[in-house]
Scaffold this motif. Sequence first.
Motif, PDB file in Angstrom:
ATOM      1  N   THR A 598      58.421  54.986  71.424  1.00 58.50           N
ATOM      2  CA  THR A 598      59.600  55.780  70.948  1.00 58.50           C
ATOM      3  C   THR A 598      60.646  55.818  71.686  1.00 58.50           C
ATOM      4  O   THR A 598      60.581  56.085  72.907  1.00 58.50           O
ATOM      5  N   GLY A 599      62.129  55.170  71.385  1.00 54.99           N
ATOM      6  CA  GLY A 599      63.077  55.131  72.046  1.00 54.99           C
ATOM      7  C   GLY A 599      62.925  54.177  73.411  1.00 54.99           C
ATOM      8  O   GLY A 599      62.189  53.124  73.442  1.00 54.99           O
ATOM      9  N   GLY A 600      63.160  54.696  74.346  1.00 57.63           N
ATOM     10  CA  GLY A 600      62.922  54.072  75.787  1.00 57.63           C
ATOM     11  C   GLY A 600      61.777  54.066  76.305  1.00 57.63           C
ATOM     12  O   GLY A 600      61.322  53.673  77.166  1.00 57.63           O
ATOM     13  N   TYR A 601      60.693  55.153  75.535  1.00 51.69           N
ATOM     14  CA  TYR A 601      59.411  55.511  76.123  1.00 51.69           C
ATOM     15  C   TYR A 601      58.474  54.336  75.494  1.00 51.69           C
ATOM     16  O   TYR A 601      58.566  53.944  74.314  1.00 51.69           O
ATOM     17  N   LEU A 699      67.331  65.518  69.493  1.00 51.43           N
ATOM     18  CA  LEU A 699      67.398  64.169  69.931  1.00 51.43           C
ATOM     19  C   LEU A 699      66.517  63.369  69.156  1.00 51.43           C
ATOM     20  O   LEU A 699      65.447  63.574  68.857  1.00 51.43           O
ATOM     21  N   TRP A 700      67.290  62.285  68.594  1.00 46.98           N
ATOM     22  CA  TRP A 700      66.363  61.270  67.637  1.00 46.98           C
ATOM     23  C   TRP A 700      66.448  59.686  68.106  1.00 46.98           C
ATOM     24  O   TRP A 700      67.331  59.400  69.062  1.00 46.98           O
ATOM     25  N   THR A 701      65.506  58.744  67.516  1.00 51.32           N
ATOM     26  CA  THR A 701      65.404  57.532  67.925  1.00 51.32           C
ATOM     27  C   THR A 701      65.262  56.784  66.696  1.00 51.32           C
ATOM     28  O   THR A 701      64.907  57.084  65.762  1.00 51.32           O
ATOM     29  N   TRP A 702      65.709  55.244  66.964  1.00 54.93           N
ATOM     30  CA  TRP A 702      65.419  54.477  65.600  1.00 54.93           C
ATOM     31  C   TRP A 702      64.055  54.227  65.476  1.00 54.93           C
ATOM     32  O   TRP A 702      62.940  54.262  66.527  1.00 54.93           O
ATOM     33  N   LEU A 703      63.564  53.620  64.299  1.00 51.89           N
ATOM     34  CA  LEU A 703      62.220  53.023  64.211  1.00 51.89           C
ATOM     35  C   LEU A 703      62.025  51.775  65.054  1.00 51.89           C
ATOM     36  O   LEU A 703      63.229  51.150  65.045  1.00 51.89           O
ATOM     37  N   LEU A 704      61.022  51.179  65.201  1.00 52.70           N
ATOM     38  CA  LEU A 704      60.930  50.022  65.912  1.00 52.70           C
ATOM     39  C   LEU A 704      61.584  48.789  65.275  1.00 52.70           C
ATOM     40  O   LEU A 704      62.149  47.902  66.001  1.00 52.70           O
ATOM     41  N   TRP A 705      61.657  48.674  63.981  1.00 52.53           N
ATOM     42  CA  TRP A 705      62.295  47.423  63.240  1.00 52.53           C
ATOM     43  C   TRP A 705      63.823  47.567  63.318  1.00 52.53           C
ATOM     44  O   TRP A 705      64.356  46.642  63.756  1.00 52.53           O
ATOM     45  N   GLY A 754      71.899  60.684  68.871  1.00 44.53           N
ATOM     46  CA  GLY A 754      70.832  59.597  68.793  1.00 44.53           C
ATOM     47  C   GLY A 754      70.699  58.804  70.202  1.00 44.53           C
ATOM     48  O   GLY A 754      71.782  58.439  70.839  1.00 44.53           O
ATOM     49  N   TRP A 755      69.431  58.462  70.527  1.00 44.83           N
ATOM     50  CA  TRP A 755      69.377  57.531  71.729  1.00 44.83           C
ATOM     51  C   TRP A 755      68.903  56.221  71.017  1.00 44.83           C
ATOM     52  O   TRP A 755      67.759  55.973  70.672  1.00 44.83           O
ATOM     53  N   ILE A 756      69.914  55.376  71.319  1.00 45.05           N
ATOM     54  CA  ILE A 756      69.848  53.968  70.621  1.00 45.05           C
ATOM     55  C   ILE A 756      69.565  53.009  72.091  1.00 45.05           C
ATOM     56  O   ILE A 756      70.028  53.315  73.034  1.00 45.05           O
ATOM     57  N   PRO A 757      69.159  51.961  71.981  1.00 40.76           N
ATOM     58  CA  PRO A 757      68.716  51.187  73.164  1.00 40.76           C
ATOM     59  C   PRO A 757      69.913  50.390  73.596  1.00 40.76           C
ATOM     60  O   PRO A 757      70.563  49.785  72.963  1.00 40.76           O
TER      61      PRO A 757
END
Length: 791
Positions: A598-601, A699-705, A754-757
Amino acid sequence: MSKLVILKFGAGNFAQGFPVTLQIGRENTRPSSEVIGELPPAPDLPLIFDRWQALYRSLGLHARPIGLPKPAVSVSLEACTQVAGELRDRLNHWLQAESFRPIREQWLEKLQPAETIRVILQTSDLQIQKLPWHLWDLIERYPNAEFAFSTATYEQVHTAASTPSVKILAILGDSTGIDTQTDRALLEKLPDATINFLVEPARRDLTDQLWEQNWDILFFAGHSVSLGTSETGRIYINPTESLTIDELKYALRKAVTRGLKLAIFNSCDGLGLARKFADLQIPQMIVMREPVPDRVAQEFLKYFLEAFARSEPLYLAVREARERLQGLEGEFPCATWLPVIYQNLAETPMTWLSSNPGARTTARISHARSAVRPQVTSAVLISIAIALLILGIRYLGLLQPLELQAFDQFLQLRPEEKPDTRLLVVTITEEDVQAQAQETRRGSLSDQSLAKLLEKLASYQPQVIGLDIYRDYPVEKSLPMLAAKMRHNDRLVTICKVSDPQVGRMGVAPPPETPPDRLGFSDLVLDTDSVVRRQLLALTPPPSSACTAAYAFSMQLALRYLAAQSATQNADQPVLQFSPDGSWQLGKAHFQPIEAHTGGYQGIDAWGHQILLNYRSYRSPKESFPQVTLKQILANQVDATVIRNRVVIIGTTAESFQDYSLIPYKTNQNMIQKIPGVILQAQMTSQLMSAALGERSLLWTWLLWQESLWVMIWSMTGGLLAQFVRLPAWGIALGGAIVILYSICFIVLVQGSGWIPMVPAVLALLGSSGTVYVKTLAQFQSLKRVSRSAL
């Protein structure tokens, strides 16, 4: 060249052994070789299978027919995986018996690994069919081989001509607790197919469709089960009706004579269905041999349809889809064991093109176009390669420290927020501890002081009181009123700590007076640098734990506050709800607990139910809530309005008790901040309350794709910059791209939570741009040398 291998099991059992005949030949021809062997007695093999099956069915997976968001498991995934390995090893040891050697040697002599091979196990023995034959080392050694089962008796059925396009009858049965709409969406994406959906149909509607129209494929998604000693298959077509195959016998037989070629049952425990279906002489059938988790069923269907629709042979499409399920086995053990084919030996397998003349034309056109496929530039190829390399490194967790540092920096740079005045923190300072010197005290707060504090707070009418102090001992016998308050005060929530000896986690028992429904665990999730960036909401305590709280202390406080708010607004919906896909609905906040990636994890242990912790900071996170000391409360120095209808959290800030945690913020001296545990609990409680009331996003993150596409875009940007921009403009453009990337990531976090890479995107940008620039420069230098030599 395609080969057909038939393994015939004669009359026998595991106590006496089985005679076996191997036939090998080309497809659609008579066998060219035959050899006889024997499998010795193996009475322990069914027992090992029964052990595995019992463990697998005790996992409590989110399966069809059971749909729970994230149920507690009664056995560990490791135990199931261990017995699965034992079963695999014992099966292969059995198949390497000396009496079976002639069959093995004939296989190795007559079959080549590059050949496409259908392996048919012809047997009516249910125990044989239950074994994981895909783990046979011979099948694993041949990448283009896949097995299927066939009964001892079969016959060819003369069917109607093919339809102009593939016709599919899709039955979406009883969907209680499961998601059949995903199955529907996957089917709707099929090219050149006509699909008729029957959603929770009545029995008559289903039989009418089978009688009146020609179908190539019959698809079922929903609940099914095999019951009784004969394992009779039953499907649940709607919430009130279920049918056996015998109850559909005439309609299904008619469908077969009208051209039905394939049945897919994307549901649980399908061996019983397959055995009954085989009596109707259907050409092929795909079933799940055990209860199948919802997600596994959907992923298998997606992978299978993708492969089958691009004209892969049926058997290879099943093998590809089955093997791709291995990526889910960390969460759903033995997922690759579930799909299995049943084959009528008198029929040849259906192919997508054979049932679809229009698709054949499309395939020819596509093949013609592929011959003149445009050349892809070297910059694009390099950018894709660099992006994939960075994503692979990231997936292994090697970028996690850098991503967490960048995340911490963004949090630190965010604007200040107003304090959350719905909470009040009552601190037990060193001065407060010393003031209790004349009282009997086993922690930071004596029973006498606690009794006075609760009495004072009760007079001010707070909404809920949280006692963030361990009390694994009973109240003094001289204070029965305090014991009664702790036992009967519905506004009071206390803490304990869950223990788990298997991972070396020591626990703390709850106060003996507090009932279980007013307990919350205080367990924290620490990153490798001991910083708290995640919040644990719920978990399943191990049976040995004295602390049996299922919800976190902060969750208990937030739920009670939100329930009171909901009651004042006459709301009918419960404060906390769960979706079948495992997501949570807390008030207005809908969220999915984080997973291992998930995100940076990347590759973390996402035990329990966790979310990212969105700290509130006013001057610093430590000052984000009103605070008063124990001394001020007892001395009547606090205004009643500060307490009335608030969430009051009591805890120690005295450094002598070392109840401090590291947070992702730094002091003015550039040191990682520490905050008292009671302030951390206030941060967690405030996050849940604010999100549930729609005031502040989680806080949210994107899906892997989505993250992969983001990194790919920036890698392509870097490659194209290097291809078309030259020094010194290239360096300036590259720096500008990094500034834009940094700004986008920061703005998304500040404005949208949002936490984006950022780190992998920057590395991909720099890596692709640098590589393409060096390659372009080398080509330029080579051209210069050629020009000079020509002169």
